[in-house]
Write a protein that holds these residues in place. Structure first.
Motif: not given
Length: 135
Positions: A75-101
């Motif tokens: 998951l940490a590797g995916l965060d790096r790939l997707e440019d997800y910034r845990i402290r400032r999600p709106a500033s990265g390329t992607y945000d990561r949210v919990v979504h139903p499947t």
């Protein structure tokens, strides 16, 4: 909504819709992950950004995703790939949210940037070889 987030930390599921899917160029980032299954999301729309897609929470006729069980390291590797910034999600390329499947709550990466002029995918899946018109 603390319960789903807590549960997903114990057994993280990730829903992918682009280059991370099986057979595509970034799937190696999921080496060691367990494929759980395929699903369709009707509350997500994909945008063809050229070399990869981006998802937005907008109604669709069902976009295709694959769900994987991952550990914290993957998951940490995916965060790096997707440019997800845990402290400032709106500033990265992607945000990561919990979504139903269909397999339970999963992390889903949502695109944060402008999609003006991008082709819209409201049904099916993204392909690196598809030619789409801008809608």
């Amino acid at each position: 909504m603390p319960a789903p987030a807590l549960a997903i930390r114990r057994t993280p599921l990730v829903a992918v819709y682009g280059t991370l899917k099986r057979g595509l160029r970034n799937h190696h980032w999921l080496d060691g992950a367990d494929f759980v299954g395929a699903d369709r999301l009707t509350d997500a729309t994909l945008y063809d950004l050229g070399p990869y897609p981006g998802a937005r929470l907008e109604p669709s006729r069902g976009v295709e995703i694959e769900v994987f069980r991952v550990d914290a390291s993957l998951l940490a590797g995916l965060d790096r790939l997707e440019d997800y910034r845990i402290r400032r999600p709106a500033s990265g390329t992607y945000d990561r949210v919990v979504h139903p499947t269909a397999f339970g709550p999963a992390w889903l990466y949502l695109y944060n940037r402008d999609v003006a002029g991008c082709s819209v995918i409201r049904e099916g899946g993204w392909s690196p070889h598809a030619r789409r018109s801008v809608v």
